[in-house]
Design an enzyme around this catalytic site. Structure first.
Site, PDB file in Angstrom:
ATOM      1  N   HIS A  69      30.482  51.386  26.034  1.00 21.39           N
ATOM      2  CA  HIS A  69      29.021  51.384  26.039  1.00 21.39           C
ATOM      3  C   HIS A  69      28.507  49.965  25.876  1.00 21.39           C
ATOM      4  CE1 HIS A  69      24.938  52.762  25.355  1.00 21.39           C
ATOM      5  NE2 HIS A  69      24.883  51.959  24.304  1.00 21.39           N
ATOM      6  N   GLY A 117      22.560  51.029  65.306  1.00 26.99           N
ATOM      7  CA  GLY A 117      23.570  51.782  64.556  1.00 26.99           C
ATOM      8  C   GLY A 117      23.338  51.672  63.063  1.00 26.99           C
ATOM      9  N   GLY A 118      23.124  52.817  62.423  1.00 28.67           N
ATOM     10  CA  GLY A 118      22.858  52.850  60.977  1.00 28.67           C
ATOM     11  C   GLY A 118      24.083  53.196  60.166  1.00 28.67           C
ATOM     12  N   ASP A 150      43.907  51.036  61.293  1.00 29.68           N
ATOM     13  CA  ASP A 150      42.812  51.459  62.179  1.00 29.68           C
ATOM     14  C   ASP A 150      43.335  52.063  63.481  1.00 29.68           C
ATOM     15  OD1 ASP A 150      41.105  50.454  60.294  1.00 29.68           O
ATOM     16  OD2 ASP A 150      40.073  49.046  61.637  1.00 29.68           O
ATOM     17  N   GLY A 159      30.243  51.413  65.925  1.00 32.12           N
ATOM     18  CA  GLY A 159      31.577  51.959  65.672  1.00 32.12           C
ATOM     19  C   GLY A 159      32.657  51.022  66.169  1.00 32.12           C
ATOM     20  N   CYS A 203      39.955  42.254  58.636  1.00 30.42           N
ATOM     21  CA  CYS A 203      39.403  42.366  57.277  1.00 30.42           C
ATOM     22  C   CYS A 203      39.086  40.989  56.689  1.00 30.42           C
ATOM     23  CB  CYS A 203      40.390  43.123  56.404  1.00 30.42           C
ATOM     24  SG  CYS A 203      39.894  43.233  54.699  1.00 30.42           S
ATOM     25  N   ILE A 214      28.430  49.016  58.649  1.00 31.53           N
ATOM     26  CA  ILE A 214      28.481  47.617  59.100  1.00 31.53           C
ATOM     27  C   ILE A 214      27.070  47.132  59.458  1.00 31.53           C
ATOM     28  CG2 ILE A 214      29.343  46.075  60.921  1.00 31.53           C
ATOM     29  CD1 ILE A 214      31.989  47.619  60.834  1.00 31.53           C
TER      30      ILE A 214
HETATM   31  C1  LIG Z   1      32.042  43.594  59.557  1.00 32.44           C
HETATM   32  C2  LIG Z   1      33.127  44.474  58.992  1.00 32.44           C
HETATM   33  C3  LIG Z   1      33.128  44.762  57.642  1.00 32.44           C
HETATM   34  C4  LIG Z   1      34.129  45.559  57.101  1.00 32.44           C
HETATM   35  N1  LIG Z   1      34.092  45.825  55.766  1.00 32.44           N
HETATM   36  C5  LIG Z   1      35.066  46.580  55.215  1.00 32.44           C
HETATM   37  C6  LIG Z   1      35.086  46.822  53.823  1.00 32.44           C
HETATM   38  O1  LIG Z   1      34.225  46.347  53.086  1.00 32.44           O
HETATM   39  N2  LIG Z   1      36.077  47.578  53.320  1.00 32.44           N
HETATM   40  C7  LIG Z   1      37.059  48.115  54.118  1.00 32.44           C
HETATM   41  O2  LIG Z   1      37.944  48.799  53.605  1.00 32.44           O
HETATM   42  N3  LIG Z   1      37.059  47.910  55.446  1.00 32.44           N
HETATM   43  C8  LIG Z   1      36.098  47.147  56.012  1.00 32.44           C
HETATM   44  N4  LIG Z   1      36.127  46.899  57.348  1.00 32.44           N
HETATM   45  C9  LIG Z   1      37.183  47.535  58.146  1.00 32.44           C
HETATM   46  C10 LIG Z   1      38.495  46.760  58.001  1.00 32.44           C
HETATM   47  O3  LIG Z   1      38.308  45.439  58.438  1.00 32.44           O
HETATM   48  C11 LIG Z   1      39.592  47.448  58.803  1.00 32.44           C
HETATM   49  O4  LIG Z   1      39.689  48.792  58.416  1.00 32.44           O
HETATM   50  C12 LIG Z   1      40.936  46.771  58.551  1.00 32.44           C
HETATM   51  O5  LIG Z   1      40.894  45.413  58.893  1.00 32.44           O
HETATM   52  C13 LIG Z   1      42.039  47.469  59.354  1.00 32.44           C
HETATM   53  O6  LIG Z   1      43.248  46.854  59.089  1.00 32.44           O
HETATM   54  P1  LIG Z   1      44.449  46.905  60.113  1.00 32.44           P
HETATM   55  O7  LIG Z   1      45.601  46.282  59.401  1.00 32.44           O
HETATM   56  O8  LIG Z   1      44.606  48.256  60.661  1.00 32.44           O
HETATM   57  O9  LIG Z   1      44.041  45.990  61.351  1.00 32.44           O
HETATM   58  P2  LIG Z   1      43.182  44.679  61.570  1.00 32.44           P
HETATM   59  O10 LIG Z   1      42.655  44.119  60.323  1.00 32.44           O
HETATM   60  O11 LIG Z   1      42.243  45.017  62.669  1.00 32.44           O
HETATM   61  O12 LIG Z   1      44.274  43.650  62.104  1.00 32.44           O
HETATM   62  C14 LIG Z   1      44.953  43.846  63.289  1.00 32.44           C
HETATM   63  C15 LIG Z   1      45.571  42.524  63.727  1.00 32.44           C
HETATM   64  O13 LIG Z   1      46.464  42.784  64.797  1.00 32.44           O
HETATM   65  C16 LIG Z   1      46.337  41.760  65.762  1.00 32.44           C
HETATM   66  N5  LIG Z   1      46.862  42.247  67.055  1.00 32.44           N
HETATM   67  C17 LIG Z   1      46.312  43.162  67.893  1.00 32.44           C
HETATM   68  N6  LIG Z   1      47.126  43.332  68.963  1.00 32.44           N
HETATM   69  C18 LIG Z   1      48.191  42.526  68.792  1.00 32.44           C
HETATM   70  C19 LIG Z   1      49.375  42.253  69.543  1.00 32.44           C
HETATM   71  N7  LIG Z   1      49.633  42.860  70.695  1.00 32.44           N
HETATM   72  N8  LIG Z   1      50.254  41.364  69.050  1.00 32.44           N
HETATM   73  C20 LIG Z   1      50.037  40.729  67.861  1.00 32.44           C
HETATM   74  N9  LIG Z   1      48.942  40.954  67.113  1.00 32.44           N
HETATM   75  C21 LIG Z   1      48.038  41.837  67.564  1.00 32.44           C
HETATM   76  C22 LIG Z   1      44.835  41.496  65.752  1.00 32.44           C
HETATM   77  O14 LIG Z   1      44.541  40.246  66.346  1.00 32.44           O
HETATM   78  C23 LIG Z   1      44.541  41.538  64.247  1.00 32.44           C
HETATM   79  O15 LIG Z   1      44.713  40.282  63.654  1.00 32.44           O
HETATM   80  C24 LIG Z   1      35.148  46.081  57.929  1.00 32.44           C
HETATM   81  C25 LIG Z   1      35.167  45.790  59.288  1.00 32.44           C
HETATM   82  C26 LIG Z   1      34.170  44.986  59.825  1.00 32.44           C
HETATM   83  C27 LIG Z   1      34.215  44.660  61.282  1.00 32.44           C
END
Ligand SMILES: Cc1cc2nc3c(=O)[nH]c(=O)nc-3n(C[C@H](O)[C@H](O)[C@H](O)COP(=O)(O)OP(=O)(O)OC[C@H]3O[C@@H](n4cnc5c(N)ncnc54)[C@H](O)[C@@H]3O)c2cc1C
Length: 474
Positions: free
Chosen positions: A447, A183-184, A315, A274, A45, A187
């Site tokens: 307003h 992809g539409g 996620d 995706g 994020c 992102i």
């Molecule tokens: C371009 C883009 C734009 C986005 N815009 C939005 C938005 O506007 N609003 C929104 O709500 N969401 C948005 N998202 C989605 C959002 O980024 C994710 O939903 C969110 O980051 C998920 O959070 P998370 O904590 O599940 O995992 P993540 O943020 O994916 O973090 C997981 C972390 O775990 C670490 N990790 C993985 N495996 C291991 C391991 N074995 N040991 C230690 N660390 C590990 C990874 O390196 C990472 O740092 C966007 C995503 C992208 C790609």
């Protein structure tokens, strides 16, 4: 259940799910270890998702508005883009926020380990630190918050920097002359908008019949119309059959539903089809946690996996893959571990597409109601009747509320228009508080604001919206 806050817990992954969980656990008095490969918390994020994309979209909106200003009697010269400075603006935003999280983590006395974790057993992790050293650490409970990564289409794999995923696109190496967005979804449209504003000719290809498949069509329409003007082309019912590196560009074969194909050369290609959950955590098979068919780790409403000592959030456990869902799940998991009587069962999780116009929705959608044969009363308030929208010269928006016709309860809210992402929280609150049409209609909104369109939509429910004339029957 008794409260158990004197626990030693690990959180694997420091994205918005992981760091929210770790911070709450520390606030509740637990001993917390937070493990992530980055120097500070933030995850996808903050480092390569929500935050850098929104910093760039802010700039894109400014450029687009500077063009529109011509209609208001103000003409700006064509923007001169200093790409290095734009990149450093974006990078500083990321640094400021992730650095702030690092400070908050230290203040809470969280043991932050820069490295990667793998399971030795359900309560023991082997952590490989960034300097290569390894450490075995044991905990009472472990929360997995490992997030997701861009999905890869094998037919679109080419070893050239011209082929990008969202991370590559956010790096902003150059302003390509042409860009193909595969992809539409949100992102692709958000990043496509950034490049289009910077001057790239953008083509979006979507295999389904419409952009943003999860959203109601009437909400997508105003966005589609505006994007048609911004982009070189939007090709629906079309797939990218193959890509070829020709040195001076990527030749893509676009295949329409009727089988016809067209070849086009692009400077760069962004594949945004995706995301895939990072559930292949080494050693996870040594626990009882189960991974389902679509690759998500399976959890119950307390975010507990089939292994009582292992929880999973964000996620990696399922849709919607959004930062705010991850954070709320993280906090729920920690409370469950602490022995609080909690469950993650929201009535509404907002979704926002930060394009221009923005699109936002929460709760029940009209499409969902139709598919489920559910009786709902749908009311719409067109922004052409909103004073604030007219002052902004953005009358194309719409606010829509779905009500239960019997109870008059708010079931869903959808908004398309400038600033819809900020407005949708009112809809989420209305749904979570079981608000009735009358509650929303009788709530005095300031307003002139776009938020009045929510109140007036509720007035439409009673046929008495101030700014919409409804002829009397009979
Ligand atoms: C371009 C883009 C734009 C986005 N815009 C939005 C938005 O506007 N609003 C929104 O709500 N969401 C948005 N998202 C989605 C959002 O980024 C994710 O939903 C969110 O980051 C998920 O959070 P998370 O904590 O599940 O995992 P993540 O943020 O994916 O973090 C997981 C972390 O775990 C670490 N990790 C993985 N495996 C291991 C391991 N074995 N040991 C230690 N660390 C590990 C990874 O390196 C990472 O740092 C966007 C995503 C992208 C790609």
């Amino acid at each position: 259940m008794t409260e158990s806050t004197n626990l030693n817990i690990a959180v694997v992954g420091a994205g918005p799910g992981g760091y929210a969980a770790a911070f709450l656990a520390a606030d509740l008095g637990m001993t917390v270890t937070l493990i992530d490969p980055e120097v500070n918390p933030g995850g996808v994020c903050l480092y390569r998702g929500c935050i850098p994309s929104k910093a760039l979209l802010h700039v894109a909106k400014l450029i687009e508005e500077s063009h529109q200003a011509k209609d208001w009697g103000i003409e700006f010269a064509s923007p001169k883009i200093d790409l290095a400075r734009l990149r450093s603006f974006k990078e500083n935003v990321v640094k400021k926020l992730t650095g702030g999280l690092g400070v908050l983590s230290k203040q809470r006395k969280i043991h932050y380990v820069k490295g990667r974790a793998e399971f030795e057993n359900s309560t023991t992790l082997q952590v490989t630190k960034s300097n290569g050293s390894q450490e075995s650490l044991s905990f009472d409970k472990i929360i997995l918050a490992t997030g997701s990564r861009p999905a890869i289409v094998p037919a679109l794999k080419l070893d050239t920097p011209r082929m990008m995923d969202s991370t590559g696109a956010l790096n902003l190496e150059d302003i390509p002359g042409t860009l193909l967005v595969v992809g539409g979804g949100y992102i692709g449209l958000e990043l496509g908008s950034v490049y289009a504003a910077l001057g790239t000719r953008v083509t979006v290809v979507e295999m389904l019949p419409g952009l943003l498949p999860g959203a109601d069509r009437d909400l997508v329409l105003p966005l589609h119309k505006r994007l048609e003007k911004m982009f070189d082309g939007i090709r629906l019912n079309t797939t990218v059959a193959s890509v070829q590196d020709e040195g001076n560009g990527i030749r893509a074969t676009l295949k329409a539903q009727d089988g016809t194909t067209q070849e086009k050369l692009f400077d760069r290609v962004l594949v945004s089809v995706g995301r895939k959950p990072n559930s292949e955590i080494p050693g996870i098979e040594k626990t009882r946690a189960q991974v389902g068919e679509r690759g998500f780790i399976q959890v119950n409403k307390q975010l507990q996996t089939d292994d009582p000592d292992v929880y999973a959030i964000g996620d990696v456990v399922g849709e919607p893959m959004l930062a705010h869902k991850a954070s709320h799940e993280g906090r729920t998991a920690v409370e469950a571990i602490a022995g609080h009587k909690v469950a993650f069962e929201p009535n509404a999780i907002p979704a926002v597409v930060f394009t221009d116009p923005e699109l936002a929705w929460c709760g029940l959608t009209e499409t969902q109601a139709q598919n489920e044969n559910r009786e709902v009363k749908v009311v719409k308030f067109p922004w052409a009747a909103s004073g604030r929208a007219i002052t902004l010269d953005r009358p194309e928006g719409m606010t829509k509320i779905l009500f239960d016709p019997q109870t008059e309860r708010v079931l869903g809210v959808g908004i398309v228009g400038a600033g819809a992402g900020e407005m949708i929280a009112e809809g989420v609150l209305a749904i979570e508080m079981a608000a009735l049409a009358r509650d929303v209609a009788l709530t005095i909104h300031p307003h002139p604001t776009l938020s009045e369109t929510v109140m007036e939509s509720a007035e439409v429910f009673f046929g008495t919206s101030t700014h919409i004339y409804r002829p009397k029957r009979g």
